[in-house]
Structures are given as structure tokens and as C-alpha cells.
Enzyme design. Structure first.
Site: not given
Length: 302
Positions: A250-251
């Protein structure tokens, strides 16, 4: 310049333990030790994509020193604030047990050290981008991201927030440039279960109505959805590939989106695809994705 903030950085100890058994001595078959924390992950992938950036974070004890050494190996400018008490956390991630994790608490951050960070952020100027990402220590109020945004209001700084629950909800009135909940976090906010890309759109638009400029929703194997500032909706299934390590996916999506939109500010479709590609490439890799891995996935979906 892009800046990231990580209040609770870590060393992530990622291990594979075949046939894990409670109450018994277990041995690893693979091990990785990586600097972690959502903001730091964003910084690493930005650096891999050739985007200069600065990482703000708190450092405590020997773990904090190791985090700094590893961050600098990526060519990231490390702007850490040293804490005299406690120790930065080590997170244990059991890769062979469906994402099972044991995350440390991290040190307490005194009020004067919070002010020290705020003074550093005061130096940001118009056109800069600030990424506020991840959890905060229990000693801090859940208004801290909102407090930062209020303090920087009116300076022309684009702010990205990747957080959950009240940390996220508290910032919406300050109109963050981008927020990135996943579908489970988005559903938790509104008390619904969101399992399809189509079901996500309505609730992403609600967050937009509450103040978010762009809403990017990650959905792991289901792909992703972007509701852009222009009112356009972009959806895509996940690229094909083998899940190897979901930590930081997600990052990486945030980093891919920012890397693209920084170079081509009007092309939200490309930014969406680059974000999806970066998130997927990291999930397919032992480490956070390299530029070559990200572009390989990107070229497979355009």
C-alpha cells in the site's frame, strides 16, 4: 521536494517459519531485516523511482541507529529526531502464516520532541509535498495529523494522508491532496463491507465530499479504485503475479502515484496505473519494488 513523516518507524524482521508450532522451538527458513514504517516505505520506493525525498522520523536506541543507516543506503535524506528514552520498535512478520505480525509499541514521544518536528515542518514551502503515514505512539493524540495540517494551512503544500480511523477522519476538513484507505478501512469507517471495486466508489466519493481531494483505495488482489479531483473514476483489477511479500504494498502504491503525478500533474490515469503497478510490484517482490520491477508491471497493464 517530497517529505515523509513516520512517527513510529521500525526494523521489520520478516521470517518464514515452515510448520510453525506453538510451545515449540521453531526455526526460520528465510529472513529479511528491513527499515519499516509507512512513511519510510514511501520514501524508499520514491527513491527507487528516482524521486529525491526527505524522511522525517523519530529515532531511539540502537534500533533507531540501524534504521538510519539503512535509510541512508537508499539515498534518502534522513532527518531524524533523537529520543533519549526507549528504543525504536522491531516488528516481527511471519511471512509463512498468512500475514501474521507482532508489532512493537515504540517509544513515547515527549511534547518538546513533537514541537521539534513541527518546527522542521515549518520550513516546508509552496509546492512541497508532505506524506503523513502510519500509526502513532499511544502517547500522542489522534489529532496530530490534523494539527500538522492546520499549522501548514495556506502555505501551498500538498499533503497526503495514509492512516486509519480517527487519524484519517480528523484531517478531512483540511482537504488533503490524497488519502489512501484500503477497502476494509473504508468499510470500517462507514460500517459496511466492501468487497468489489464498484461498491467502493460510493464511499470514496463520500470521503471526497467530506474534504479529500483525491481518494485512492487499495484492494489487494481485487485491484484498486481512484476517485480523482476532476470527478473521474478509475478502476482496475490487480495485475497478474505471485504474492511474495505484501508488506509495504500500500505504501508503494502511494509512492508510485506521487512519483507520476509529480512529473505529470494533470495525468491522473497514469498516476493511478503507476500506483497500482508499484503496489503490485512490491507484493511480487521480496523487497520493496525496484524501478525496473515497477515499470515491468506498468508495461503489462497499459
Amino acid at each position: 521536494m517530497i517529505y515523509t513523516v513516520t512517527f513510529n518507524p521500525s526494523l521489520d524482521y520478516i521470517v518464514t517459519v515452515p510448520d510453525f508450532r506453538l510451545g515449540m522451538t521453531n526455526r526460520t527458513s528465510s529472513e529479511l531485516l528491513l527499515p519499516g514504517g509507512k512513511g519510510i516505505n514511501v520514501s524508499i520506493v520514491l527513491s527507487n523511482l528516482g524521486i529525491s525525498n526527505t524522511a522525517f522520523y523519530y529515532s531511539a536506541g540502537f534500533v533507531g541507529r540501524e534504521i538510519t543507516e539503512r535509510i541512508e543506503e537508499y539515498g534518502i535524506k534522513a532527518e531524524y529526531i533523537e529520543l533519549t528514552d526507549g528504543c525504536s520498535r522491531i516488528n516481527l512478520k511471519l511471512k509463512s502464516m498468512d500475514g501474521t505480525e507482532i508489532n512493537g509499541m515504540g517509544p513515547e514521544i515527549p511534547t518538546e520532541k513533537t514541537e521539534e518536528l513541527l518546527q522542521k515542518l515549518d520550513k516546508l514551502t509552496e509546492g512541497d509535498t508532505l506524506v503523513l503515514a502510519g500509526s502513532i505512539p499511544k502517547s500522542m493524540p489522534d489529532t496530530i495529523y490534523a494539527d500538522i495540517m492546520e499549522r501548514l494551512s495556506g502555505k501551498g503544500i500538498r499533503i497526503v494522508v495514509d492512516a486509519t480511523k480517527q487519524l484519517l477522519m480528523n484531517v478531512l476538513k483540511y482537504k488533503p491532496f490524497l488519502i489512501k484507505p484500503n477497502n476494509h478501512e473504508l468499510g470500517e469507517i462507514f460500517g459496511v463491507e466492501l468487497t468489489t471495486r464498484e461498491s467502493v466508489v460510493l464511499y470514496a466519493k463520500r470521503l471526497q465530499e467530506m474534504g479529500a481531494v483525491n481518494v485512492l483505495v487499495s484492494m489487494a488482489g481485487e485491484g484498486a479504485v481512484l476517485v480523482s479531483s476532476e470527478g473521474n473514476v478509475f478502476m482496475s483489477e490487480a495485475p497478474e503475479g505471485k504474492l511474495v511479500n505484501g508488506v509495504g504494498a500500500g505504501d508503494s502504491m502511494v509512492a508510485g502515484f506521487l512519483a507520476s503525478i509529480t512529473k505529470e500533474p494533470e495525468d491522473y490515469e497514469k498516476a493511478f496505473k503507476m500506483g497500482l503497478s508499484a503496489g503490485s510490484a512490491s507484493a511480487f517482490s521480496e523487497f520493496l519494488a525496484s524501478k525496473e520491477e515497477i515499470l515491468s508491471v506498468y508495461n503489462s497493464i497499459i
